[in-house]
Scaffold this motif. Structure first.
Motif, short mmCIF file in Angstrom:
data_model
loop_
_atom_site.label_atom_id
_atom_site.label_comp_id
_atom_site.label_asym_id
_atom_site.label_seq_id
_atom_site.Cartn_x
_atom_site.Cartn_y
_atom_site.Cartn_z
N ARG A 129 0.83 -1.20 0.00
CA ARG A 129 0.00 0.00 0.00
C ARG A 129 0.86 1.26 0.00
O ARG A 129 0.57 2.23 -0.71
CB ARG A 129 -0.94 0.00 1.21
N GLU A 166 2.19 1.86 -3.38
CA GLU A 166 1.18 2.41 -4.28
C GLU A 166 0.97 3.90 -4.01
O GLU A 166 0.84 4.70 -4.95
CB GLU A 166 -0.14 1.67 -4.06
N TYR A 167 0.97 4.29 -2.74
CA TYR A 167 0.79 5.69 -2.40
C TYR A 167 1.96 6.53 -2.90
O TYR A 167 1.78 7.66 -3.39
CB TYR A 167 0.65 5.86 -0.89
N ASN A 225 3.78 6.03 -5.46
CA ASN A 225 3.64 6.22 -6.91
C ASN A 225 2.50 7.17 -7.24
O ASN A 225 2.62 8.02 -8.13
CB ASN A 225 3.39 4.87 -7.59
N ARG A 226 1.40 7.07 -6.51
CA ARG A 226 0.22 7.85 -6.83
C ARG A 226 0.41 9.34 -6.57
O ARG A 226 -0.12 10.18 -7.32
CB ARG A 226 -0.98 7.33 -6.05
N ARG A 242 2.76 11.18 -7.09
CA ARG A 242 3.49 11.87 -8.16
C ARG A 242 2.55 12.45 -9.19
O ARG A 242 2.93 13.32 -9.98
CB ARG A 242 4.47 10.88 -8.83
N PHE A 243 1.29 11.96 -9.20
CA PHE A 243 0.37 12.37 -10.27
C PHE A 243 -0.87 13.09 -9.74
O PHE A 243 -1.76 13.45 -10.52
CB PHE A 243 -0.08 11.12 -11.05
N VAL A 244 -0.95 13.29 -8.41
CA VAL A 244 -2.11 13.99 -7.86
C VAL A 244 -1.62 15.17 -7.01
O VAL A 244 -0.53 15.12 -6.46
CB VAL A 244 -2.99 13.05 -7.01
N MET A 289 -1.38 11.45 0.32
CA MET A 289 -2.09 10.21 0.60
C MET A 289 -1.84 9.82 2.05
O MET A 289 -0.75 10.06 2.59
CB MET A 289 -1.61 9.09 -0.33
N SER A 321 3.89 14.75 -2.42
CA SER A 321 4.73 14.86 -3.61
C SER A 321 6.03 15.57 -3.25
O SER A 321 6.17 16.11 -2.15
CB SER A 321 4.00 15.64 -4.70
#
Length: 247
Positions: A9, A12-13, A15-16, A18-20, A24, A64
């Protein structure tokens, strides 16, 4: 939360984010889970926070590269729980409050620390569940209660502490933990090996690990204490320490 699932998890956070344009957050983590999370977070922008400075159960926030996380970013609310009628109140315990809250069908992972002060309890929880708790929690033990979400202007609870002097043969974690929590050295060493003892939120598996002045020792299921000061030695060569035990 299982270790491998937690690691996945967090990956995944990382990585995520970087695009939002927002951070998280995990659910509340135990001390063991915090140790696992800290081992895999790497150099990502992150912060562990549980609603107040001394919290034991904390959430992990991951941001980020351009963000800077603060406690205000976390989706955490503090819910105050007090008896409806002070004439018939009784002292709450951590177990009383937690049992009543979990009895509502709430998952333990969305509940953080519970701080008890006199007949007042303050429960830290994920913001998504705070209104539900305030609406549905009507009784703790034998007392009917009122609940409200504390605002930024309200005083957050302070953990109560008791200071005392002890003597130890060495500053090894098994010696210090035994003195802090009234155990035998062998029993403390066994609990260390079982992964139940933490220094500054980090799991300790070696009984020979030394404790330094200012370190906070958490003993899962028993309590938490701080090594406040290291003093001199007695005539028998034992080390005098001052501990601050959290009530």
């Amino acid at each position: 939360m299982e270790e491998e699932l937690l690691k996945k998890r967090i990956g995944e956070y990382k990585n995520r984010v970087r695009f939002v344009p927002y951070p998280m957050f995990t659910d509340f983590l135990t001390l063991s889970e915090k140790t696992v999370a800290a081992s895999v977070i790497g150099n990502a922008v992150h912060l562990f926070y549980g609603g107040f400075e001394q919290a034991e159960r904390v959430m992990l926030g991951i941001g980020s590269d351009e963000s800077e996380l603060t406690g205000n970013d976390f989706p955490i609310h503090a819910v105050e729980i007090v008896p409806k009628d002070s004439r018939f109140n009784e002292m709450f315990t951590h177990r009383d409050v937690l049992g009543s809250v979990l009895g509502l069908g709430i998952d333990r992972d969305v509940i953080g620390d519970i701080v008890i002060s006199d007949s007042r309890a303050v429960l830290f929880c994920e913001s998504k569940i705070s209104n539900f708790i305030c609406k549905e929690l009507t009784k703790v033990k034998h007392s009917y209660v009122n609940c409200r979400i504390l605002s930024e202007n309200d005083d957050l609870p302070q953990l109560q502490t008791e200071e005392s002097d002890k003597t130890v043969s060495s500053l090894r974690i098994d010696c210090v933990a035994a003195a802090m929590f009234g155990l035998s050295r062998s029993s403390a060493a066994e609990q260390v090996q079982l992964g139940k003892v933490f220094i500054n939120g980090k799991e300790i598996l070696s009984a020979s690990k030394t404790v330094s002045e200012g370190d906070v020792v958490s003993f899962r299921g028993i309590g938490k204490a701080k090594l406040q000061r290291i003093g001199g030695t007695t005539k028998k060569g034992r080390i005098v320490i001052t501990i601050e035990k959290y009530q």
